[in-house]
Design a protein around this motif. Sequence first.
Motif, PDB file in Angstrom:
ATOM      1  N   UNK A 215      40.561  27.996 -35.106  1.00 35.70           N
ATOM      2  CA  UNK A 215      40.668  29.397 -34.762  1.00 35.70           C
ATOM      3  C   UNK A 215      41.404  29.589 -33.518  1.00 35.70           C
ATOM      4  N   UNK A 216      42.104  28.326 -32.915  1.00 33.32           N
ATOM      5  CA  UNK A 216      42.630  28.868 -31.556  1.00 33.32           C
ATOM      6  C   UNK A 216      43.730  29.706 -31.542  1.00 33.32           C
ATOM      7  N   UNK A 217      44.541  29.837 -32.604  1.00 30.23           N
ATOM      8  CA  UNK A 217      45.790  30.734 -32.558  1.00 30.23           C
ATOM      9  C   UNK A 217      45.183  32.093 -32.645  1.00 30.23           C
ATOM     10  N   UNK A 358      35.067  19.551 -30.725  1.00 32.92           N
ATOM     11  CA  UNK A 358      36.068  18.680 -30.087  1.00 32.92           C
ATOM     12  C   UNK A 358      36.881  18.259 -31.372  1.00 32.92           C
ATOM     13  N   UNK A 359      38.101  18.183 -31.326  1.00 29.79           N
ATOM     14  CA  UNK A 359      39.343  18.193 -32.403  1.00 29.79           C
ATOM     15  C   UNK A 359      40.330  17.304 -32.119  1.00 29.79           C
ATOM     16  N   UNK A 367      38.926  20.684 -27.095  1.00 25.12           N
ATOM     17  CA  UNK A 367      37.838  21.534 -27.390  1.00 25.12           C
ATOM     18  C   UNK A 367      38.559  22.711 -28.301  1.00 25.12           C
ATOM     19  N   UNK A 368      38.141  23.127 -29.307  1.00 25.92           N
ATOM     20  CA  UNK A 368      38.805  24.097 -30.056  1.00 25.92           C
ATOM     21  C   UNK A 368      37.649  24.971 -30.749  1.00 25.92           C
ATOM     22  N   UNK A 369      37.812  26.152 -30.892  1.00 27.32           N
ATOM     23  CA  UNK A 369      37.066  27.066 -31.666  1.00 27.32           C
ATOM     24  C   UNK A 369      37.235  27.001 -32.969  1.00 27.32           C
TER      25      UNK A 369
END
Length: 407
Positions: A215-217, A358-359, A367-369
Amino acid sequence: MIEFKMPSLGADMEDGTLVEWRKKPGDLINRGDIIADVDTQKGLIEIEVFEEGIIERLLLEEGVKVPVGTLMAVLRPLDGETEDKDTSSVISPEEPEIREEAAVKPSIEKEERRVKITPLAKRIAQENKVDFSVIEGTGPEGAIVKKDIEKTMAGSAVPSKEVVRPDEQAKAASPTIKKELRTPSTKAIRTAVAAAMSKSNREIPHYFLEKKINMSNAMSWLKEINSHRPVQKRLLAAALLIKSVAASLDEVPDLNGVWEDELVIKNEINIGFVVSLRAGGIVVPSLKNADLKSVDEIMEWLNDVIPRARSFNLRSSELSDSTVTISSLGEGGADKVFGIIYPPQVAIIGFGNIIEEPVAQDGMIGIHPMLFVTLSGDHRATDGMIGSRFLTALNKHLQTPEKLGRV
């Protein structure tokens, strides 16, 4: 003639109790007008009409329990079509309420008269010590209805026989009464939902899929958009998720349907959004034509419908016609949600909590949502391949939120 029947307000509804007619024979009805109040396990619901005509006959007495699909009223089309079937009988409650009440004698010289009053209006009048014998009724055949009592209590009609101070009168006014009438028990709501879900679990062959979406973008886009807006105009992730589901159903319409001995694909994308109630239980209002709404319009709908759903102040049209359901526990909720399909729909989408993980991306770990999305599908209507196509489309749209935001 136009037949008006008791609408279904969801798979968990089998019947409702007719509390009060809002219209009377001879009244002109326009599309969207409220014709009656019906008490259900979801509370007191305003029932709308989606035809235009003149009320020819009301077929049910107030107070009767009405199964879904029962003929309630007959309307005469505006083109003057004549009646072609006998609808003269009126269904009464098993134990009919008294429709005429002996009036209080203002003086011994005056004769006692009979006053027509609906059960609900009488109840409100008695609870608030309103002398209904001196009120002019505006309901069918001159009967006193709820709005007549409320108008009296608001001070714009004949006052009650007791002297009530303005501050006391304000406390006794209709909003408090409506809240009390509209609040069903938690047990009733849970019982209704449990019955519908138990039936769904027995009769629908479910399959379950899940996908983890970065969901980063989406979150970056929301942060940028909201940075230029006042607090009351800011968007929540839920609005973007609803829009992305609608866009994905455009691409994979097999999930936007109902099971009626076979799959029937619906042209409109009407998304039911699960709202949790503070006292327990859920209610599922429907966002009509979600694919045609902008993200801002969806956010406005959420801001409007959620408080009304939690105060049991929804109309019948807001509780019907959903073609697919979304269950989202929001921030702080469970990581994954596996829903049970709400018949006759053939799919429910679950959104868990957005969590930092972590991705590995482009050979780097960051680290990403992340968001777990689940799909529960009806195997009679679709299969895992179709469900996977939907989740892939959903992921694609959430990676390009700026495109959703322009629609």
